[in-house]
Design an enzyme around this catalytic site. Structure first.
Site, mmCIF file in Angstrom:
data_model
loop_
_atom_site.group_PDB
_atom_site.id
_atom_site.type_symbol
_atom_site.label_atom_id
_atom_site.label_comp_id
_atom_site.label_asym_id
_atom_site.label_seq_id
_atom_site.Cartn_x
_atom_site.Cartn_y
_atom_site.Cartn_z
ATOM 1 N N ASP A 58 -13.033 -4.210 10.893
ATOM 2 C CA ASP A 58 -12.845 -4.533 9.469
ATOM 3 C C ASP A 58 -13.139 -6.018 9.275
ATOM 4 O OD1 ASP A 58 -12.043 -4.898 6.836
ATOM 5 O OD2 ASP A 58 -9.910 -4.776 7.279
ATOM 6 N N GLU A 114 -7.799 -0.148 14.409
ATOM 7 C CA GLU A 114 -8.619 -1.040 13.583
ATOM 8 C C GLU A 114 -8.287 -2.497 13.894
ATOM 9 O OE1 GLU A 114 -8.657 -2.286 8.881
ATOM 10 O OE2 GLU A 114 -8.215 -0.201 9.395
ATOM 11 N N LYS A 164 -15.497 -1.713 2.775
ATOM 12 C CA LYS A 164 -14.821 -2.251 1.593
ATOM 13 C C LYS A 164 -15.880 -2.899 0.702
ATOM 14 C CE LYS A 164 -10.448 -3.363 3.975
ATOM 15 N NZ LYS A 164 -9.643 -4.469 4.547
ATOM 16 N N GLU A 188 0.806 -1.217 0.000
ATOM 17 C CA GLU A 188 0.000 0.000 0.000
ATOM 18 C C GLU A 188 0.841 1.269 0.000
ATOM 19 O OE1 GLU A 188 -2.774 -0.572 3.179
ATOM 20 O OE2 GLU A 188 -3.633 -2.349 2.241
ATOM 21 N N ASP A 210 -3.733 -0.185 12.246
ATOM 22 C CA ASP A 210 -4.492 -1.372 11.864
ATOM 23 C C ASP A 210 -3.691 -2.565 12.355
ATOM 24 O OD1 ASP A 210 -5.835 -3.496 10.804
ATOM 25 O OD2 ASP A 210 -5.490 -2.979 8.702
#
EC number: 4.2.1.11
Length: 416
Positions: free
Chosen positions: A309, A282, A334, A204, A241
């Protein structure tokens, strides 16, 4: 009535070099639009099914079966439908599949058509996608979460937590927030270089240095914020996260060579929050550890954002259960976890009605498609998570948000 005249799909590559689906929708007025479906690395057990071929080509990751499902099965039921009735289009595909998780057609087949249909409808009306999906009041630019140090499943290093992020709150517009985060990112690179650390990047765009523990990235990020000329806690806040489902084994969490109970890990987070300006954590606990999540929410839910998530997988039914049990206070959104534009919107609306924050999110396997930038503005999610500003598939989303800002978008900033 303008209707869907044709639907096609073909195989393309995502940012990790894995195949994915590009779907195209043609309307009766000649409008054509397409969309590319993303793919995750760390995935929740209850996500909608991503259909892979599991054959020799592409190491089993081909998507020709999903492509065929678009071309041969989905096309048959959506051709002729009203181009401007997104729910009817999505419902028709859901009925055709007949399962809760799209295990017949593949969520990657369904979502590609769903996104392309929405884009085609907006294009036909000559309005932006965010305006088509969100209506006249859709104009709020989200606060971005920039993933600048990667660990866990997103990088090959010794850091357990998957993402260390910065959130630029203290700015009056999106472009200044983006600039600040980018300057911090470049300052962090210089700091890592000077210390002899690798500046290779993860999926990412964040750096993936081999650091000694999970606190060292926070120290380095705080240093980068300061040296870039910004104030941590006031202008820039931190987010994590943990992706702790990846760390959960036999009822305990394994990180830094030790085993933690849920209660011990919660206290570990509490201490980190005392030392650093952390706004959000997260997946702090496993998707299977609901009792632990209740304790985490009771302990920290009034102090920081606790995001589900893997816990919620953008699923309205699972989120409703979480709301009833006071689990978490925010949800990552998502679209490919649930499988369609309509279902994504339904989950967001449920969250917002119940006071849960929403964060629109990319996946680690992305493309040049900027759909989620428009979607974040359309749904007024308030936050977006789409990587560092160093890879084109990530910057496609930020650059689209810059375009939207030019169309009189407001930045949420401290109003979050």
């Amino acid at each position: 009535m303008i209707f869907i005249e044709d639907v096609t799909a073909h195989e393309v590559l995502d940012s990790r070099g894995n195949p994915t689906v590009r779907a195209s929708v043609t309307l009766s007025d000649g409008t054509v639009a397409s969309a590319v479906v993303p793919s995750g690395a760390s995935t929740g057990k209850r996500e909608a099914l991503e259909l892979r071929d599991k054959e020799a080509r592409y190491g089993g990751k081909g998507v020709l079966k999903a492509v065929a499902n678009v071309n041969e099965r989905i096309a048959e039921v959506v051709i002729g439908l009203d181009a401007f009735n997104q729910k009817a289009i999505d419902d028709e595909m859901r009925e055709l599949d007949g399962t809760d998780n799209y295990s017949n057609l593949g969520a990657n087949a369904v979502l590609g058509v769903s996104m392309a249909a929405a884009r085609a409808a907006a294009k036909s009306l000559n309005i932006p996608l965010y305006r088509y999906l969100g209506g006249a009041n859709a104009s709020i630019l989200p606060v971005p979460m920039f993933n600048i140090i990667n660990g866990g499943a997103h990088a090959n290093n010794s850091v357990d937590f998957q993402e260390f992020m910065i959130m630029p709150f203290g700015f009056s517009n999106f472009r200044d927030a983006l600039r600040a985060a980018t300057e911090i990112y470049h300052k962090l690179k210089a700091i890592l270089n000077a210390a002899g650390h690798s500046t290779a990047v993860g999926d990412e765009g964040g750096f993936a240095p081999n650091l000694k523990d999970n606190e060292e990235p926070l120290k380095l990020i705080m240093q980068a914020i300061s040296e870039a000329g910004y104030e941590a806690g006031k202008q820039i806040k931190l987010a994590l996260d943990v992706a702790s489902s990846e760390l959960y084994k036999d009822g305990a969490y394994e990180l830094e060579g030790k085993k933690f109970s849920s209660e011990q890990l919660i206290e570990y987070y509490a201490k980190l929050c005392e030392k650093y300006p952390i706004f959000s954590i997260e997946d702090g606990l496993s998707e299977d550890d609901w009792d632990g999540w209740a304790k985490l929410t009771a302990r920290l839910g009034d102090k920081i954002q606790l995001v589900g998530d893997d816990l919620f997988v953008t699923n309205e039914k699972i989120l409703r259960e979480g709301i009833q049990k006071n689990i978490a206070n925010a949800i990552l959104i998502k679209p490919n976890q649930i499988g369609s534009v309509t279902q994504t919107m339904q989950t967001v609306r449920l969250a917002q009605r119940n006071g849960y924050r929403c964060i629109m999110s990319h996946r680690s396997g992305e493309s040049e498609d900027s759909f989620i930038a428009d979607f974040a503005v359309a749904l007024n999610t308030g936050e977006i998570k789409t990587g560092a500003t160093s890879r084109s598939e990530r910057n496609a989303k930020y650059n689209r948000l810059l375009e939207i800002e030019l169309e009189n978008g407001e930045f949420l900033g401290d109003d979050i």
